[in-house]
Design an enzyme around this catalytic site. Structure first.
Site, PDB file in Angstrom:
ATOM      1  N   GLY A  32       1.740  23.691   1.169  1.00 26.46           N
ATOM      2  CA  GLY A  32       1.261  22.933   2.329  1.00 26.46           C
ATOM      3  C   GLY A  32       2.408  22.637   3.273  1.00 26.46           C
ATOM      4  O   GLY A  32       3.298  21.857   2.942  1.00 26.46           O
ATOM      5  N   ARG A  72      -4.687  14.444   2.260  1.00 33.67           N
ATOM      6  CA  ARG A  72      -5.093  13.227   1.549  1.00 33.67           C
ATOM      7  C   ARG A  72      -6.596  13.051   1.740  1.00 33.67           C
ATOM      8  O   ARG A  72      -7.180  13.568   2.676  1.00 33.67           O
ATOM      9  CB  ARG A  72      -4.341  12.007   2.092  1.00 33.67           C
ATOM     10  CG  ARG A  72      -2.823  12.109   1.891  1.00 33.67           C
ATOM     11  CD  ARG A  72      -2.115  10.831   2.344  1.00 33.67           C
ATOM     12  NE  ARG A  72      -2.529   9.660   1.604  1.00 33.67           N
ATOM     13  CZ  ARG A  72      -2.001   9.262   0.448  1.00 33.67           C
ATOM     14  NH1 ARG A  72      -1.026   9.953  -0.101  1.00 33.67           N
ATOM     15  NH2 ARG A  72      -2.439   8.178  -0.158  1.00 33.67           N
ATOM     16  N   TYR A  84       2.407  17.645   7.479  1.00 30.42           N
ATOM     17  CA  TYR A  84       3.270  16.462   7.619  1.00 30.42           C
ATOM     18  C   TYR A  84       4.164  16.231   6.406  1.00 30.42           C
ATOM     19  O   TYR A  84       5.380  16.190   6.491  1.00 30.42           O
ATOM     20  CB  TYR A  84       2.358  15.223   7.704  1.00 30.42           C
ATOM     21  CG  TYR A  84       1.986  14.742   9.069  1.00 30.42           C
ATOM     22  CD1 TYR A  84       1.004  15.391   9.813  1.00 30.42           C
ATOM     23  CD2 TYR A  84       2.559  13.603   9.590  1.00 30.42           C
ATOM     24  CE1 TYR A  84       0.617  14.897  11.043  1.00 30.42           C
ATOM     25  CE2 TYR A  84       2.173  13.104  10.822  1.00 30.42           C
ATOM     26  CZ  TYR A  84       1.206  13.757  11.553  1.00 30.42           C
ATOM     27  OH  TYR A  84       0.833  13.266  12.762  1.00 30.42           O
ATOM     28  N   HIS A 132      20.688   4.511  32.015  1.00 33.11           N
ATOM     29  CA  HIS A 132      21.584   5.643  31.797  1.00 33.11           C
ATOM     30  C   HIS A 132      22.766   5.176  30.969  1.00 33.11           C
ATOM     31  O   HIS A 132      23.277   4.095  31.230  1.00 33.11           O
ATOM     32  CB  HIS A 132      22.069   6.173  33.153  1.00 33.11           C
ATOM     33  CG  HIS A 132      23.013   7.320  33.021  1.00 33.11           C
ATOM     34  ND1 HIS A 132      22.598   8.570  32.633  1.00 33.11           N
ATOM     35  CD2 HIS A 132      24.362   7.383  33.197  1.00 33.11           C
ATOM     36  CE1 HIS A 132      23.651   9.372  32.589  1.00 33.11           C
ATOM     37  NE2 HIS A 132      24.727   8.671  32.932  1.00 33.11           N
ATOM     38  N   VAL A 167      -1.192  19.053   0.255  1.00 30.17           N
ATOM     39  CA  VAL A 167      -2.312  19.747   0.911  1.00 30.17           C
ATOM     40  C   VAL A 167      -3.312  18.761   1.519  1.00 30.17           C
ATOM     41  O   VAL A 167      -4.474  19.080   1.708  1.00 30.17           O
ATOM     42  CB  VAL A 167      -3.036  20.699  -0.072  1.00 30.17           C
ATOM     43  CG1 VAL A 167      -2.110  21.827  -0.494  1.00 30.17           C
ATOM     44  CG2 VAL A 167      -3.557  19.959  -1.301  1.00 30.17           C
ATOM     45  N   GLY A 188       0.807  -1.227   0.000  1.00 28.70           N
ATOM     46  CA  GLY A 188       0.000   0.000   0.000  1.00 28.70           C
ATOM     47  C   GLY A 188       0.834   1.268   0.000  1.00 28.70           C
ATOM     48  O   GLY A 188       2.056   1.237  -0.185  1.00 28.70           O
ATOM     49  N   ASP A 242      -7.582   4.698   6.589  1.00 32.31           N
ATOM     50  CA  ASP A 242      -7.806   6.056   6.079  1.00 32.31           C
ATOM     51  C   ASP A 242      -9.220   6.231   5.545  1.00 32.31           C
ATOM     52  O   ASP A 242      -9.755   7.347   5.522  1.00 32.31           O
ATOM     53  CB  ASP A 242      -6.826   6.380   4.938  1.00 32.31           C
ATOM     54  CG  ASP A 242      -5.393   6.573   5.423  1.00 32.31           C
ATOM     55  OD1 ASP A 242      -5.140   6.355   6.617  1.00 32.31           O
ATOM     56  OD2 ASP A 242      -4.538   6.933   4.597  1.00 32.31           O
ATOM     57  N   ALA A 294      -0.934   4.841   9.401  1.00 38.16           N
ATOM     58  CA  ALA A 294      -0.786   3.406   9.126  1.00 38.16           C
ATOM     59  C   ALA A 294      -1.049   2.562  10.365  1.00 38.16           C
ATOM     60  O   ALA A 294      -1.722   1.521  10.291  1.00 38.16           O
ATOM     61  CB  ALA A 294       0.627   3.143   8.604  1.00 38.16           C
TER      62      ALA A 294
HETATM   63  P1  NAI Z   1      -1.631  17.847   6.233  1.00 33.51           P
HETATM   64  O1  NAI Z   1      -3.062  17.936   6.511  1.00 33.51           O
HETATM   65  O2  NAI Z   1      -0.685  17.415   7.302  1.00 33.51           O
HETATM   66  O3  NAI Z   1      -1.089  19.272   5.738  1.00 33.51           O
HETATM   67  C1  NAI Z   1      -1.643  19.941   4.639  1.00 33.51           C
HETATM   68  C2  NAI Z   1      -1.344  21.422   4.783  1.00 33.51           C
HETATM   69  O4  NAI Z   1      -1.667  22.048   3.557  1.00 33.51           O
HETATM   70  C3  NAI Z   1      -2.160  22.106   5.859  1.00 33.51           C
HETATM   71  O5  NAI Z   1      -1.297  22.799   6.729  1.00 33.51           O
HETATM   72  C4  NAI Z   1      -3.087  23.024   5.076  1.00 33.51           C
HETATM   73  O6  NAI Z   1      -3.390  24.209   5.752  1.00 33.51           O
HETATM   74  C5  NAI Z   1      -2.268  23.303   3.829  1.00 33.51           C
HETATM   75  N1  NAI Z   1      -3.060  23.698   2.648  1.00 33.51           N
HETATM   76  C6  NAI Z   1      -4.213  23.153   2.213  1.00 33.51           C
HETATM   77  N2  NAI Z   1      -4.617  23.762   1.069  1.00 33.51           N
HETATM   78  C7  NAI Z   1      -3.676  24.698   0.775  1.00 33.51           C
HETATM   79  C8  NAI Z   1      -3.500  25.642  -0.282  1.00 33.51           C
HETATM   80  N3  NAI Z   1      -4.371  25.744  -1.282  1.00 33.51           N
HETATM   81  N4  NAI Z   1      -2.407  26.455  -0.278  1.00 33.51           N
HETATM   82  C9  NAI Z   1      -1.514  26.366   0.732  1.00 33.51           C
HETATM   83  N5  NAI Z   1      -1.626  25.486   1.760  1.00 33.51           N
HETATM   84  C10 NAI Z   1      -2.680  24.656   1.781  1.00 33.51           C
HETATM   85  O7  NAI Z   1      -1.514  16.933   4.916  1.00 33.51           O
HETATM   86  P2  NAI Z   1      -0.271  16.231   4.227  1.00 33.51           P
HETATM   87  O8  NAI Z   1       1.017  16.843   4.692  1.00 33.51           O
HETATM   88  O9  NAI Z   1      -0.544  16.226   2.773  1.00 33.51           O
HETATM   89  O10 NAI Z   1      -0.341  14.756   4.781  1.00 33.51           O
HETATM   90  C11 NAI Z   1      -1.516  13.961   4.560  1.00 33.51           C
HETATM   91  C12 NAI Z   1      -1.683  12.930   5.635  1.00 33.51           C
HETATM   92  O11 NAI Z   1      -0.699  11.925   5.489  1.00 33.51           O
HETATM   93  C13 NAI Z   1      -1.528  13.484   7.037  1.00 33.51           C
HETATM   94  O12 NAI Z   1      -2.756  13.928   7.539  1.00 33.51           O
HETATM   95  C14 NAI Z   1      -1.008  12.305   7.787  1.00 33.51           C
HETATM   96  O13 NAI Z   1      -2.082  11.621   8.372  1.00 33.51           O
HETATM   97  C15 NAI Z   1      -0.355  11.425   6.753  1.00 33.51           C
HETATM   98  N6  NAI Z   1       1.091  11.454   6.921  1.00 33.51           N
HETATM   99  C16 NAI Z   1       1.651  10.941   8.040  1.00 33.51           C
HETATM  100  C17 NAI Z   1       2.998  11.005   8.234  1.00 33.51           C
HETATM  101  C18 NAI Z   1       3.583  10.459   9.476  1.00 33.51           C
HETATM  102  O14 NAI Z   1       2.893   9.756  10.211  1.00 33.51           O
HETATM  103  N7  NAI Z   1       4.832  10.769   9.798  1.00 33.51           N
HETATM  104  C19 NAI Z   1       3.892  11.605   7.242  1.00 33.51           C
HETATM  105  C20 NAI Z   1       3.201  12.123   6.119  1.00 33.51           C
HETATM  106  C21 NAI Z   1       1.860  12.045   5.985  1.00 33.51           C
END
Ligand code: NAI
Length: 470
Positions: free
Chosen positions: A184, A276, A187, A449, A274, A42, A315, A323
């Site tokens: 964006g 998912r 994350y 430690h 931006v 996936g 999701d 995940a």
């Molecule tokens: P996100 O929701 O974390 O961030 C998207 C950002 O884009 C937000 O801050 C939003 O305000 C901004 N945005 C939206 N439309 C916009 C526009 N037109 N112009 C400018 N900014 C805009 O989504 P992201 O980073 O795409 O990640 C998606 C998902 O993937 C996360 O919600 C997370 O659940 C998952 N993920 C998890 C990770 C981890 O566990 N380490 C790493 C990467 C992703």
């Protein structure tokens, strides 16, 4: 001729939700079939969590070496600047992806799960046709587990293409762009953007909200903001990208601030991150008669949809789109189908962000707790006061661990941390909350430690008013 399969459990999707559900169902003796349209593993294993962590590792290693050129650092001197070959790095990353992909196939085989590689399209809630390389397979199932995951959201005005990447393309490039604009600062944008910055790209962020990483509070994101500032990386807050223009002066993102000011950010490539959205299209979901809740499939605490015998996980069913949540739900649903009494009621689901520095969030922040009217005490401990952190050059980024606990009985409500390597501490934090730990449990547990984990009992002692090392 169409092959026919009758199965107890049909799992749709071979990501961390679906493949875990299938393995557990197989272990429990249920006749199980898993349909996957792409590759087993996936988004997470093939084009998400794992490959991005591999690239973040490579970028950090390269960046690190660059600091040893000339006068050197830590007594290590490099006579000349290291060179970087993104293509070779991507090839190495693919070897990890391949290893995990074949590993998942082997686990499914051991659990006696029949894997059908093809796209399933449902005609009703319990019947689908999977189109495979060898023809069509008609599958009838007693129970269905939908684990189709999510897809990247996009911006209609800036379509994906050669110069406009989603996270998927960002992980497949063979050349480092000179100038990368990231739309964006959440994350994905921050994790991948920072990796590209460490590989040598000049970076600029465009973020619609008034701050980065809104999932974490301002105290936690401060060290991340500082890293961006030290690198002179511009973050345009309260700004939206409008269009990508190829003009006489070069390629540029046209951006607009909330007060209406228009400007252009010149760049070679654009990464859109931006968010998912749940993958609900193209597999006949509309013919399965399941209720929806906004864009997500509606489920109860056992991940049952409104259609008898049809479950949905990961999701597809809502936030957090992580995940490890999907896997936990997958395992649970398999057990429910096998007749076990289970419900999805975790105390907390940890969230980790692999930025510079890393962030961990488990449970309530002080603001969350106050918003719920809970009287709290908070203890914080800096990694700069931890010997192991200093010995790993990990104390100087402003990182800390913070514990939020009830004031009356000291029950731990949340543990948050920011700093280098903190992702690996997240398991203990989650365990503490899940086990119902009190501050005294954390302060009374002898931590080895010298390790970074010693900061947890120190933060607990700080909350109790008598930290030893700060
Ligand atoms: P996100 O929701 O974390 O961030 C998207 C950002 O884009 C937000 O801050 C939003 O305000 C901004 N945005 C939206 N439309 C916009 C526009 N037109 N112009 C400018 N900014 C805009 O989504 P992201 O980073 O795409 O990640 C998606 C998902 O993937 C996360 O919600 C997370 O659940 C998952 N993920 C998890 C990770 C981890 O566990 N380490 C790493 C990467 C992703």
């Amino acid at each position: 001729m169409t092959e026919k399969i009758e199965t107890d459990v049909l799992v749709v999707g071979g990501g961390p939700g679906g493949y875990v559900a299938a393995i557990r169902a197989g272990q429990l003796g249920l006749k199980t079939t898993l349909v996957e349209a792409d590759r087993l593993g996936g988004t997470c294993l093939i084009r998400g969590c794992i490959p991005s962590k591999a690239m973040i590792h490579v970028a950090a290693k390269f960046d690190e070496l660059s600091h040893h050129v000339g006068a050197g650092k830590l007594g290590i001197r490099l006579p000349q600047a290291p060179q970087f070959d993104l293509g070779q790095a991507v090839d190495w990353k693919e070897t990890i992806v391949d290893k995990l992909n074949t590993g998942v196939a082997a686990l499914l085989k051991r659990a006696k799960v029949r894997v059908v590689l093809g796209k399933a399209v449902f005609s009703d809630a319990k019947n689908c046709i999977a189109s495979t390389a060898n023809g069509e397979v008609a599958i009838n199932a007693k129970h269905v587990i939908l684990a189709t995951g999510s897809i990247v959201a996009g911006l209609p005005s800036i379509p994906y293409g050669e110069h406009v990447w989603s996270s998927t393309e960002a992980l497949l490039q063979r050349d480092v762009p000179k100038r990368l604009a990231v739309i964006g600062a959440g994350y994905i944008g921050l994790e991948l953007g920072m990796a590209y910055a460490r590989m040598g790209s000049q970076l600029v962020f465009v973020e619609a909200l008034d701050r980065i990483l809104t999932l974490f509070d301002r105290g936690l994101t401060k060290p991340v903001e500082n890293w961006l500032k030290q690198r002179h990386i511009d973050v345009h807050l309260n700004t939206r990208a409008q269009a990508l223009i190829d003009g006489p002066d070069g390629r540029a993102l046209e951006v607009k601030t909330t007060d209406g000011t228009l400007s252009r950010l010149y760049c070679d490539k654009v990464l859109i991150a931006v968010g998912r959205k749940p993958a609900t299209q193209g597999f006949g979901l509309e013919r399965m008669a399941v209720d929806m809740e906004g864009p997500f499939v509606k489920v109860d605490a056992q991940c049952r949809t409104s259609m008898r015998g049809v479950f949905a996980i990961g999701d597809l069913v809502g936030e957090p789109m992580l995940a490890h949540k999907a896997s936990a739900q997958g395992e649970m649903v398999a057990e429910i189908i096998a007749g076990h009494r289970r419900a999805f009621a975790p105390v907390a689901i940890p969230a980790v962000c692999f930025t510079e520095p890393e962030l961990v969030g488990v449970g309530l922040t002080p603001d969350d707790a106050k918003a719920q009217g809970i009287d709290i005490i908070v203890g914080q401990f800096p990694f700069a006061a931890n010997g192991r952190s200093l010995a790993m050059q990990a104390g100087a980024d402003g990182g800390f661990v913070r514990i939020t606990a009830r004031a009356d009985n000291h029950l731990v409500l949340g543990i948050h941390a920011v700093g280098a390597h903190v992702s690996e501490l997240s398991g203990e934090y989650a365990l503490a909350l899940e086990m119902g730990a009190r501050l005294e449990d954390l302060s009374g547990t002898i931590h080895a430690h010298p390790t970074m984990s010693e900061t947890l009992p120190e933060a607990a002692l700080a909350a109790l008013g008598h930290a030893i090392h700060s």
